[in-house]
Design a protein around this motif. Structure first.
Motif, short mmCIF file in Angstrom:
data_model
loop_
_atom_site.label_atom_id
_atom_site.label_comp_id
_atom_site.label_asym_id
_atom_site.label_seq_id
_atom_site.Cartn_x
_atom_site.Cartn_y
_atom_site.Cartn_z
N UNK A 33 -7.64 19.61 54.06
CA UNK A 33 -8.40 20.32 55.09
C UNK A 33 -7.49 21.36 55.73
N UNK A 34 -7.63 22.60 55.31
CA UNK A 34 -6.75 23.65 55.82
C UNK A 34 -7.47 24.58 56.81
N UNK A 35 -8.72 24.27 57.13
CA UNK A 35 -9.44 25.07 58.10
C UNK A 35 -9.15 24.52 59.50
N UNK A 36 -8.34 25.25 60.24
CA UNK A 36 -7.99 24.84 61.59
C UNK A 36 -9.10 25.25 62.57
N UNK A 37 -9.11 24.65 63.76
CA UNK A 37 -10.14 24.99 64.75
C UNK A 37 -10.23 26.49 65.04
N UNK A 38 -9.08 27.18 65.06
CA UNK A 38 -9.10 28.62 65.30
C UNK A 38 -9.80 29.37 64.17
N UNK A 39 -9.58 28.90 62.93
CA UNK A 39 -10.25 29.52 61.79
C UNK A 39 -11.77 29.35 61.92
#
Length: 205
Positions: A33-39
């Protein structure tokens, strides 16, 4: 993603996209899971769809030197809400590899009995009568599926027929009349133009 204990699932739950609440064996394939909250916040702010997000992430990875891999974004739609099931890598874009990828995701999300319709473009690999993805996947699921080909590609087929009747057949991607239009685009005043549909000649026909 999955519940660790068995539970009774309400009938309405089967009408919502997403993993089943019933206990299922944890998939063995790994994921990062490389989608961070900022993304996620940036994508939501720009109102970018799941499908477009996939293409943006893939092109970004390729631009950063990551190995290019063919992937198939699989999205479900239920009660007006869409859910990205996954973007599995596929060896080829044929009607054999694609249904396998979709079917395994359906199993992971426990929705093999809930599919009602397929929406895709009208390529032979998708819509072929014998080895098309839709036909093979329908056989895997053992369900009667409604086919909803993408309207965009349907319009392309209609436009193609009009083009061939009114202009001429072409065997390559470079159409001379469009090529000349492209080359002269810089000489056209885009602030002063009239849509072709407003032409008296077009209205006549």
């Amino acid at each position: 993603m999955y519940s660790s204990s068995e539970s009774v699932v309400a009938k309405d739950d089967f009408n919502k996209p997403g993993p089943s609440k019933m206990y299922v064996k944890q998939p063995t394939r790994g994921s990062i899971d490389f989608i961070m909250p900022k993304h996620a916040a940036a994508l939501d702010k720009c109102k970018i769809s799941d499908r477009d997000t996939v293409h943006i992430l893939i092109s970004t990875a390729e631009a950063l030197g990551q190995k290019s891999v063919d992937r198939l974004p699989i999205i479900t739609l239920c009660n007006g809400e869409s859910q990205l099931l996954g973007v599995p890598a596929i060896d080829t874009g044929t009607g054999v590899d694609q249904p396998d990828a979709v079917f395994h995701l359906f199993i992971d999300w426990c929705i093999t009995e809930n599919a009602q319709a397929f929406c895709c473009d009208t390529t032979a690999s998708n819509m072929g009568k014998l080895k098309g993805t839709c036909v093979l996947l329908e056989n895997y699921l053992e369900l009667n599926i409604l086919y909803l080909p993408c309207r965009h590609h349907i319009y392309e087929l209609i436009l193609k027929c009009v083009f061939e009747v009114k202009l001429y057949l072409t065997s390559g991607p470079d159409v001379p009349i469009f090529k000349r239009f492209q080359q002269n685009w810089r000489n056209i005043d885009t602030n002063k133009f009239e849509p072709g549909i407003m032409s008296d000649i077009v209205k006549k026909y």
